[in-house]
Write an enzyme that holds these catalytic residues in place. Structure first.
Site, PDB file in Angstrom:
ATOM      1  CE  LYS A  97      -3.994  -2.281   1.912  1.00 20.09           C
ATOM      2  NZ  LYS A  97      -4.525  -2.822   3.171  1.00 20.09           N
TER       3      LYS A  97
ATOM      4  CE  LYS B 117     -11.813  -4.335  -7.191  1.00 21.66           C
ATOM      5  NZ  LYS B 117     -11.400  -5.625  -6.550  1.00 21.66           N
TER       6      LYS B 117
ATOM      7  CE  LYS C  34      -7.650 -13.653  -9.924  1.00 22.03           C
ATOM      8  NZ  LYS C  34      -7.015 -13.326  -8.713  1.00 22.03           N
TER       9      LYS C  34
HETATM   10  P1  ADP Z   1     -10.335  -8.738  -8.206  1.00 20.70           P
HETATM   11  O1  ADP Z   1      -9.241  -9.629  -8.748  1.00 20.70           O
HETATM   12  O2  ADP Z   1     -11.432  -8.547  -9.183  1.00 20.70           O
HETATM   13  O3  ADP Z   1      -9.808  -7.447  -7.617  1.00 20.70           O
HETATM   14  P2  ADP Z   1     -10.637  -9.488  -5.476  1.00 20.70           P
HETATM   15  O4  ADP Z   1      -9.162  -9.524  -5.290  1.00 20.70           O
HETATM   16  O5  ADP Z   1     -11.435  -8.418  -4.827  1.00 20.70           O
HETATM   17  O6  ADP Z   1     -10.985  -9.529  -7.026  1.00 20.70           O
HETATM   18  O7  ADP Z   1     -11.207 -10.924  -5.105  1.00 20.70           O
HETATM   19  C1  ADP Z   1     -12.037 -11.251  -4.038  1.00 20.70           C
HETATM   20  C2  ADP Z   1     -12.002 -12.753  -3.891  1.00 20.70           C
HETATM   21  O8  ADP Z   1     -12.468 -13.408  -5.085  1.00 20.70           O
HETATM   22  C3  ADP Z   1     -10.587 -13.274  -3.650  1.00 20.70           C
HETATM   23  O9  ADP Z   1     -10.600 -14.049  -2.472  1.00 20.70           O
HETATM   24  C4  ADP Z   1     -10.225 -14.116  -4.826  1.00 20.70           C
HETATM   25  O10 ADP Z   1      -9.650 -15.318  -4.371  1.00 20.70           O
HETATM   26  C5  ADP Z   1     -11.544 -14.404  -5.530  1.00 20.70           C
HETATM   27  N1  ADP Z   1     -11.354 -14.276  -6.999  1.00 20.70           N
HETATM   28  C6  ADP Z   1     -11.272 -13.117  -7.680  1.00 20.70           C
HETATM   29  N2  ADP Z   1     -11.108 -13.343  -9.009  1.00 20.70           N
HETATM   30  C7  ADP Z   1     -11.088 -14.689  -9.180  1.00 20.70           C
HETATM   31  C8  ADP Z   1     -10.954 -15.558 -10.320  1.00 20.70           C
HETATM   32  N3  ADP Z   1     -10.844 -15.079 -11.564  1.00 20.70           N
HETATM   33  N4  ADP Z   1     -10.977 -16.886 -10.120  1.00 20.70           N
HETATM   34  C9  ADP Z   1     -11.115 -17.381  -8.863  1.00 20.70           C
HETATM   35  N5  ADP Z   1     -11.246 -16.615  -7.751  1.00 20.70           N
HETATM   36  C10 ADP Z   1     -11.230 -15.285  -7.878  1.00 20.70           C
END
Ligand code: ADP
Ligand code: TRP
Length: 323
Positions: free
Chosen positions: A113, A196, A193
């Site tokens: 951060k 967002k 993958k």
């Molecule tokens: P992002 O990658 O969209 O920022 P986050 O990091 O907020 O998503 O993810 C929240 C939860 O969702 C995490 O615990 C992560 O393990 C799961 N997650 C996010 N994207 C995926 C994905 N493409 N496949 C499997 N699990 C995911």
């Protein structure tokens, strides 16, 4: 009640997408069946990124809507807002007083951060101490979290052991992490993958044309329509598999292999499946959205149940430290 005491904190990460749902949320919701689950919205933690007050309130409400719509059962699971159990701050302070600063300065998430330009405020540094208090306040046995939270769980265990060592064995329950390794990485529109940060997501509460057009943009190879195709190398099929029954999967597999089916057809099948799969959750979310008071009542009821458990723990902790 049987099963284990399971607790996890949820921060708002914006609009929920298929990766979030199939990557972690579905598993957390399944655990409700035979465990004592405590799921809370970590709005004190969200304050470390200093959102606008109205935005923080809106995001908190949205996380509640998302989880309730997706099947969180507020009768079974204790579902609450972190800030509605303020005594967590008392435990956090007690833990702060036995927490070496070095332990916090070494946390990757704190260092990341700062590297991203966030101001080094005390909240950001103390973040893992508050997280430890969240966990230890409810005698939690198991904490399901993503890989990124692993180190914070180590801090929690370290603080619980230090505390017991100083004030008395068995005062705090030392929790076990349950690291969700994203066994199935959900692919996004471009095949990477779904995330967002890559702008390749499909939201779970999407409807109609705007979301349909996303499905039509999923990247596929250029095998001509009439030729057989390999379902196991196709992003469309990978998403279909998450939502379809084994019979439906077998049938679409067959159509891929037979040839004569274009990717457009597979995308249509996927879009149809997606619309059905989330239909009930979408409808539930809409209803709840119109009843903010009902959502508030659910959170208040959860908070009351959480406070009762928290109070018992504190009746053990406060005298033990001399307060
Ligand atoms: P992002 O990658 O969209 O920022 P986050 O990091 O907020 O998503 O993810 C929240 C939860 O969702 C995490 O615990 C992560 O393990 C799961 N997650 C996010 N994207 C995926 C994905 N493409 N496949 C499997 N699990 C995911
Ligand atoms: N830090 C966690 C995250 O960003 C959220 C959280 C706060 C949490 N307190 C917790 C998770 C306690 C598990 C247990 O995902």
């Amino acid at each position: 009640m049987s099963g284990k005491r399971i607790l996890t904190g949820i921060q708002s990460s914006g609009t929920l997408h298929l990766g979030n749902y199939f990557g972690t949320m579905r598993q957390s919701l399944e655990m409700q069946a035979d465990n004592q689950c405590f799921y809370f919205i970590a709005n004190f933690h969200s304050l470390t990124s200093m959102p606008e007050p109205a935005l923080l309130r809106e995001r908190t409400f949205n996380v509640a809507l998302d989880f309730l719509a997706c099947g969180l059962d507020p009768e079974k699971t204790v579902f609450f807002r972190q800030s509605d159990v303020p005594i967590v701050q008392t435990l956090s302070w007690i833990l702060s007083c036995i927490c070496p600063i070095g332990l916090l300065e070494r946390c990757h998430s704190y260092k990341d951060k700062l590297a991203h330009g966030l101001e080094a405020n005390h909240g950001l540094l103390a973040y893992p101490v508050l997280m430890a208090a969240d966990i230890l306040l409810y005698d939690t046995q198991v904490v399901p979290v993503g890989k990124d939270q692993k180190q914070h769980l180590e801090v929690t265990r370290d603080l619980a052991l230090r505390f017991n060592n100083r004030y008395g064995e068995g005062l705090l329950v030392v929790p076990e992490p349950m690291i969700q390794e994203e066994v199935a990485v959900v692919p996004g529109l471009d095949g990477q993958k779904m995330s967002k940060s890559y702008g390749n997501t499909i939201e779970i509460f999407g409807e109609g044309k705007p979301v349909r057009s996303k499905f039509m943009k999923i990247v596929t190879d250029s095998t001509p329509l009439e030729e057989p195709k390999d379902p196991d190398k196709c992003n469309v099929f990978a998403l279909y598999k998450l939502m379809a029954t084994p019979e439906e999967q077998a049938e679409l597999r067959q159509r891929y292999r037979a040839g004569g089916m274009g990717y457009g057809h597979a995308k249509e099948a996927l879009f149809k499946k997606y619309s059905e799969y989330f239909a009930e959750m979408r409808a539930r979310r809409k209803k709840l959205q119109e009843k903010p008071q009902l959502v508030e009542d659910i959170l208040q009821d959860g908070a009351a149940r959480a406070r009762a458990v928290a109070q018992k723990t504190m009746e053990r902790i406060l005298p033990a430290v001399g307060l």
